[in-house]
Motif scaffolding. Structure first.
Motif, short mmCIF file in Angstrom:
data_model
loop_
_atom_site.label_atom_id
_atom_site.label_comp_id
_atom_site.label_asym_id
_atom_site.label_seq_id
_atom_site.Cartn_x
_atom_site.Cartn_y
_atom_site.Cartn_z
N ARG A 81 -3.07 2.24 -10.58
CA ARG A 81 -3.45 2.78 -9.28
C ARG A 81 -3.97 1.69 -8.35
NH1 ARG A 81 -7.05 7.46 -11.56
NH2 ARG A 81 -7.26 5.81 -13.08
N ALA A 82 -4.77 0.77 -8.87
CA ALA A 82 -5.32 -0.29 -8.02
C ALA A 82 -4.20 -1.16 -7.46
CB ALA A 82 -6.32 -1.14 -8.80
N MET A 87 -0.55 -2.67 -2.99
CA MET A 87 0.81 -2.77 -2.48
C MET A 87 0.96 -1.95 -1.20
SD MET A 87 4.46 -1.97 -4.36
CE MET A 87 3.78 -2.46 -5.91
N ALA A 88 0.38 -0.76 -1.17
CA ALA A 88 0.46 0.08 0.02
C ALA A 88 -0.24 -0.59 1.19
CB ALA A 88 -0.16 1.45 -0.27
N GLN A 90 -0.66 -3.81 1.59
CA GLN A 90 0.15 -4.96 1.98
C GLN A 90 1.32 -4.50 2.85
OE1 GLN A 90 1.87 -7.04 -1.32
NE2 GLN A 90 2.58 -8.74 -0.09
N ARG A 91 1.96 -3.43 2.46
CA ARG A 91 3.10 -2.93 3.23
C ARG A 91 2.69 -2.43 4.61
NH1 ARG A 91 6.16 0.24 -1.67
NH2 ARG A 91 7.09 -1.61 -2.58
N SER A 92 1.47 -1.91 4.70
CA SER A 92 1.01 -1.40 6.00
C SER A 92 0.44 -2.50 6.88
CB SER A 92 -0.04 -0.31 5.78
OG SER A 92 -1.24 -0.88 5.27
N GLY A 93 0.35 -3.71 6.33
CA GLY A 93 -0.19 -4.82 7.10
C GLY A 93 -1.70 -4.92 7.00
N GLY A 94 -2.30 -4.14 6.12
CA GLY A 94 -3.75 -4.14 5.94
C GLY A 94 -4.21 -5.37 5.17
N VAL A 98 -8.82 -6.14 0.07
CA VAL A 98 -9.56 -4.89 -0.10
C VAL A 98 -8.72 -3.96 -0.94
CG1 VAL A 98 -10.57 -2.91 1.07
CG2 VAL A 98 -10.64 -5.17 2.15
N ALA A 99 -9.29 -3.46 -2.02
CA ALA A 99 -8.52 -2.56 -2.89
C ALA A 99 -9.19 -1.22 -3.02
CB ALA A 99 -8.34 -3.18 -4.26
#
Length: 99
Positions: A81-82, A87-88, A90-94, A98-99
């Protein structure tokens, strides 16, 4: 292979290795009395249909050895999950830290 060594992948590799150690100039199922198809099927049966519990343990140990040798950095199991959240992000540009 999906990051996993299987009995069939070992059997295939063994057939290719043995064939390449011959003096054959092109593929043939039999060469000098050696039946490559029968050899492949024998190895597949060895891995997929062990005769008893001891053989099953040996097959499992052998597959575990080859998986660790061929894919040493593969992570099996555990909480993903982490890494999925990272990955989410990173894909959103965030911020990836931060996890």
């Amino acid at each position: 292979m999906n990051g996993k060594v299987t009995g069939r992948s070992i059997a295939y590799t063994a057939v290719i290795l043995v064939f390449n150690l011959t003096d054959a100039v092109q593929w043939t199922e039999c060469h000098n009395g050696f039946d490559f198809r029968a050899f492949y099927e024998f190895l597949v049966d060895y891995f997929e249909e062990p005769q008893d519990a001891s053989s099953r343990r040996h097959v499992n140990a052998l597959l575990q050895y080859w998986n660790k040798s061929v894919f040493p950095n593969r992570v099996t199991g555990g909480d993903t999950r982490a890494s999925t959240r990272r990955m989410a992000l990173q894909r959103s540009g965030g911020d990836m830290l931060v996890a």
